[in-house]
Design a protein around this motif. Structure first.
Motif, PDB file in Angstrom:
ATOM      1  N   VAL A   1       0.845  -1.201   0.000  1.00  0.00           N
ATOM      2  CA  VAL A   1       0.000   0.000   0.000  1.00  0.00           C
ATOM      3  C   VAL A   1       0.877   1.247   0.000  1.00  0.00           C
ATOM      4  N   ALA A   2       2.009   1.190   0.682  1.00  0.00           N
ATOM      5  CA  ALA A   2       2.924   2.335   0.722  1.00  0.00           C
ATOM      6  C   ALA A   2       3.464   2.649  -0.668  1.00  0.00           C
ATOM      7  N   ASP A   3       3.674   1.617  -1.492  1.00  0.00           N
ATOM      8  CA  ASP A   3       4.160   1.844  -2.853  1.00  0.00           C
ATOM      9  C   ASP A   3       3.157   2.628  -3.681  1.00  0.00           C
ATOM     10  N   LEU A   4       1.889   2.443  -3.395  1.00  0.00           N
ATOM     11  CA  LEU A   4       0.853   3.119  -4.170  1.00  0.00           C
ATOM     12  C   LEU A   4       0.827   4.615  -3.915  1.00  0.00           C
ATOM     13  N   SER A   5       1.121   5.030  -2.716  1.00  0.00           N
ATOM     14  CA  SER A   5       1.030   6.449  -2.387  1.00  0.00           C
ATOM     15  C   SER A   5       2.372   7.164  -2.429  1.00  0.00           C
ATOM     16  N   ALA A   6       3.465   6.439  -2.475  1.00  0.00           N
ATOM     17  CA  ALA A   6       4.782   7.070  -2.400  1.00  0.00           C
ATOM     18  C   ALA A   6       5.224   7.678  -3.716  1.00  0.00           C
ATOM     19  N   LYS A   7       4.671   7.271  -4.831  1.00  0.00           N
ATOM     20  CA  LYS A   7       5.153   7.703  -6.142  1.00  0.00           C
ATOM     21  C   LYS A   7       4.387   8.879  -6.730  1.00  0.00           C
ATOM     22  N   VAL A   8       3.563   9.529  -5.966  1.00  0.00           N
ATOM     23  CA  VAL A   8       2.760  10.636  -6.475  1.00  0.00           C
ATOM     24  C   VAL A   8       3.643  11.880  -6.598  1.00  0.00           C
ATOM     25  N   PRO A   9       3.776  12.438  -7.797  1.00  0.00           N
ATOM     26  CA  PRO A   9       4.604  13.636  -7.952  1.00  0.00           C
ATOM     27  C   PRO A   9       3.943  14.843  -7.297  1.00  0.00           C
ATOM     28  N   LYS A  10       4.768  15.700  -6.771  1.00  0.00           N
ATOM     29  CA  LYS A  10       4.253  16.908  -6.135  1.00  0.00           C
ATOM     30  C   LYS A  10       3.875  17.928  -7.202  1.00  0.00           C
ATOM     31  N   ALA A  11       2.938  18.760  -6.858  1.00  0.00           N
ATOM     32  CA  ALA A  11       2.483  19.796  -7.785  1.00  0.00           C
ATOM     33  C   ALA A  11       3.593  20.821  -7.990  1.00  0.00           C
ATOM     34  N   VAL A  12       3.724  21.275  -9.201  1.00  0.00           N
ATOM     35  CA  VAL A  12       4.726  22.278  -9.529  1.00  0.00           C
ATOM     36  C   VAL A  12       4.172  23.651  -9.172  1.00  0.00           C
ATOM     37  N   LYS A  13       4.968  24.395  -8.432  1.00  0.00           N
ATOM     38  CA  LYS A  13       4.531  25.741  -8.070  1.00  0.00           C
ATOM     39  C   LYS A  13       4.740  26.668  -9.253  1.00  0.00           C
ATOM     40  N   THR A  14       3.744  27.467  -9.510  1.00  0.00           N
ATOM     41  CA  THR A  14       3.864  28.464 -10.560  1.00  0.00           C
ATOM     42  C   THR A  14       3.885  29.843  -9.920  1.00  0.00           C
ATOM     43  N   SER A  15       4.696  30.682 -10.478  1.00  0.00           N
ATOM     44  CA  SER A  15       4.772  32.035  -9.928  1.00  0.00           C
ATOM     45  C   SER A  15       3.731  32.910 -10.612  1.00  0.00           C
ATOM     46  N   LYS A  16       3.204  33.838  -9.867  1.00  0.00           N
ATOM     47  CA  LYS A  16       2.236  34.767 -10.426  1.00  0.00           C
ATOM     48  C   LYS A  16       2.973  35.874 -11.161  1.00  0.00           C
ATOM     49  N   VAL A  17       2.351  36.338 -12.206  1.00  0.00           N
ATOM     50  CA  VAL A  17       2.919  37.420 -13.004  1.00  0.00           C
ATOM     51  C   VAL A  17       2.435  38.745 -12.416  1.00  0.00           C
ATOM     52  N   ALA A  18       3.346  39.685 -12.329  1.00  0.00           N
ATOM     53  CA  ALA A  18       3.003  40.990 -11.753  1.00  0.00           C
ATOM     54  C   ALA A  18       1.995  41.724 -12.634  1.00  0.00           C
ATOM     55  N   VAL A  19       1.150  42.480 -12.002  1.00  0.00           N
ATOM     56  CA  VAL A  19       0.139  43.273 -12.701  1.00  0.00           C
ATOM     57  C   VAL A  19       0.822  44.447 -13.386  1.00  0.00           C
ATOM     58  N   LYS A  20       0.475  44.673 -14.649  1.00  0.00           N
ATOM     59  CA  LYS A  20       1.046  45.797 -15.386  1.00  0.00           C
ATOM     60  C   LYS A  20       0.015  46.878 -15.687  1.00  0.00           C
ATOM     61  N   TYR A  21      -1.265  46.482 -15.749  1.00  0.00           N
ATOM     62  CA  TYR A  21      -2.313  47.443 -16.102  1.00  0.00           C
ATOM     63  C   TYR A  21      -3.484  47.293 -15.138  1.00  0.00           C
ATOM     64  N   ARG A  22      -4.062  48.421 -14.739  1.00  0.00           N
ATOM     65  CA  ARG A  22      -5.174  48.413 -13.792  1.00  0.00           C
ATOM     66  C   ARG A  22      -6.223  49.421 -14.204  1.00  0.00           C
ATOM     67  N   ASN A  23      -7.474  49.005 -14.101  1.00  0.00           N
ATOM     68  CA  ASN A  23      -8.601  49.898 -14.341  1.00  0.00           C
ATOM     69  C   ASN A  23      -8.905  50.567 -13.004  1.00  0.00           C
ATOM     70  N   GLN A  24      -8.640  51.832 -12.882  1.00  0.00           N
ATOM     71  CA  GLN A  24      -8.817  52.545 -11.619  1.00  0.00           C
ATOM     72  C   GLN A  24     -10.276  52.580 -11.187  1.00  0.00           C
ATOM     73  N   ALA A  25     -11.194  52.576 -12.137  1.00  0.00           N
ATOM     74  CA  ALA A  25     -12.611  52.666 -11.805  1.00  0.00           C
ATOM     75  C   ALA A  25     -13.139  51.386 -11.165  1.00  0.00           C
ATOM     76  N   THR A  26     -12.689  50.242 -11.660  1.00  0.00           N
ATOM     77  CA  THR A  26     -13.240  48.976 -11.170  1.00  0.00           C
ATOM     78  C   THR A  26     -12.243  48.132 -10.403  1.00  0.00           C
ATOM     79  N   GLY A  27     -10.956  48.429 -10.528  1.00  0.00           N
ATOM     80  CA  GLY A  27      -9.942  47.645  -9.846  1.00  0.00           C
ATOM     81  C   GLY A  27      -9.514  46.406 -10.629  1.00  0.00           C
TER      82      GLY A  27
END
Length: 98
Positions: free
Chosen positions: A44-70
């Motif tokens: 049973v340990a073999d079944l759960s040990a091989k699960v790859p971890k999720a890859v972290k993705t970085s967020k992209v910085a905001v470049k444009y903003r609508n001041q009226a609505t955010g």
């Protein structure tokens, strides 16, 4: 035409058959899995040990903003509707730059 009582009896019989078939197929599946685990020396340990971890993705910085609505846009991908509408109304892209 069948009466309500007859139909309910048929339904009960079908529900019973469904439950029995479900239990039998589940037992067969468990036996098959145990057989495969035994054949390949897995635990049973073999079944759960091989699960790859999720890859972290970085967020992209905001470049444009609508001041009226955010609302924001990173500058990647298609322009959002709010930005297209504003540019169509005569605004410049630089007007929304953060």
């Amino acid at each position: 035409m069948a009466s309500l009582k007859d139909l309910l009896a048929q339904r009960a019989a079908l529900d019973q058959q469904i439950a029995e078939t479900k239990d039998r197929e589940r037992s067969d599946a468990i036996a098959k899995v145990r057989s495969l685990m035994s054949e390949y020396g897995l635990s049973v340990a073999d079944l759960s040990a091989k699960v790859p971890k999720a890859v972290k993705t970085s967020k992209v910085a905001v470049k444009y903003r609508n001041q009226a609505t955010g609302e924001t846009w990173s500058g990647r991908g298609l322009q959002p509707k709010w930005l297209k509408a504003a540019i169509g109304a005569g605004a410049k892209l630089d007007d929304f730059h953060v």
